[in-house]
Design an enzyme around this catalytic site. Structure first.
Site, short mmCIF file in Angstrom:
data_model
loop_
_atom_site.label_atom_id
_atom_site.label_comp_id
_atom_site.label_asym_id
_atom_site.label_seq_id
_atom_site.Cartn_x
_atom_site.Cartn_y
_atom_site.Cartn_z
N ASP A 20 -10.57 -9.53 -7.70
CA ASP A 20 -11.61 -9.31 -8.70
C ASP A 20 -11.07 -9.81 -10.05
O ASP A 20 -10.00 -10.43 -10.13
CB ASP A 20 -12.09 -7.85 -8.71
N CYS A 78 -6.83 -6.53 -6.88
CA CYS A 78 -7.70 -6.05 -7.95
C CYS A 78 -6.79 -5.45 -9.03
O CYS A 78 -5.57 -5.66 -8.99
CB CYS A 78 -8.75 -5.05 -7.44
N THR A 80 -5.69 -2.42 -9.75
CA THR A 80 -4.66 -1.53 -9.22
C THR A 80 -4.27 -1.86 -7.78
O THR A 80 -3.22 -1.40 -7.31
CB THR A 80 -5.16 -0.08 -9.20
N HIS A 111 6.12 -2.24 11.05
CA HIS A 111 5.66 -1.01 11.69
C HIS A 111 4.14 -0.93 11.84
O HIS A 111 3.65 -0.34 12.81
CB HIS A 111 6.13 0.22 10.88
N HIS A 146 5.86 1.10 17.84
CA HIS A 146 4.92 0.89 16.74
C HIS A 146 3.60 0.33 17.24
O HIS A 146 2.55 0.59 16.64
CB HIS A 146 5.55 -0.03 15.69
C1 RB5 Z 1 -11.91 -3.07 -12.30
O1 RB5 Z 1 -12.01 -2.71 -13.64
C2 RB5 Z 1 -10.96 -2.12 -11.58
O2 RB5 Z 1 -11.59 -0.93 -11.36
C3 RB5 Z 1 -10.48 -2.75 -10.28
O3 RB5 Z 1 -9.85 -3.95 -10.55
C4 RB5 Z 1 -9.52 -1.92 -9.46
O4 RB5 Z 1 -8.45 -1.50 -10.25
C5 RB5 Z 1 -10.12 -0.83 -8.69
O5 RB5 Z 1 -9.45 -0.16 -7.89
#
Ligand code: RB5
Length: 159
Positions: A20, A78, A80, A111, A146
């Site tokens: 993203d 993304c 996080t 695993h 596994h």
């Molecule tokens: C986008 O702002 C953010 O929410 C996305 O990149 C991600 O971190 C969501 O888990």
């Protein structure tokens, strides 16, 4: 093209990658790292700019390639890594591992036979991310006990 001699792949591997807007720079970095491997073919499904997009849509595109066999593995990114890994793991056939360190990346292959790697563009710096990717693409599934556990994971999809 410079080849990273520490990591040798046994066969051609097709990888579909997507992010993203929170990880476009990391996506470009990962694609550069994957160029170290002549036997890896990369398909980039976007996004390509800073306009906001919804990470489940990116997860769907990447994982569709993995489930259909068009790709051997996927990489999803993304901000996080959390949202896109959760979304990816909703798709039958996907075992997505969110990895912030090299040890987890190795274990996710040995695993868990993870077929999708997730990372966070706002969490993991380029240096650690580069190593995570190198290890993740070159580590084989151990099998054995596994395999039984991974089979049980996949059986949960049928419940
Ligand atoms: C986008 O702002 C953010 O929410 C996305 O990149 C991600 O971190 C969501 O888990």
């Amino acid at each position: 093209m410079e080849v990273n001699a520490r990591f040798i792949l046994r066969e051609v591997m097709k990888i579909t990658i997507g992010s993203d807007h929170g990880a476009v720079a990391l996506k470009d970095e990962v694609k550069n790292v994957l160029k170290e491997f002549p036997d890896i073919e990369v398909t980039d499904v976007g996004t390509f700019g800073t306009d906001s997009v919804d990470y489940p849509d990116i997860a769907e595109k990447v994982c569709a390639d993995v489930v259909s066999g068009k790709a051997d593995r996927g990489i999803v990114l993304c901000g996080t890594g959390i949202g896109i890994s959760i979304a990816s793991n909703k798709i039958h056939g996907i075992r997505c591992a969110l990895c912030n360190d090299v040890y987890s990346a190795r274990m996710s292959r040995e695993h868990n036979n993870a077929n999708v790697l997730a990372m966070g563009g706002r969490v993991t710096g380029f240096g650690p991310a580069d190593e995570i990717v190198r290890v993740w693409v070159t580590t084989e599934f151990t099998g054995g006990r596994h395999a039984r556990r991974v089979d049980k994971i996949m059986a949960l999809e049928k419940n």
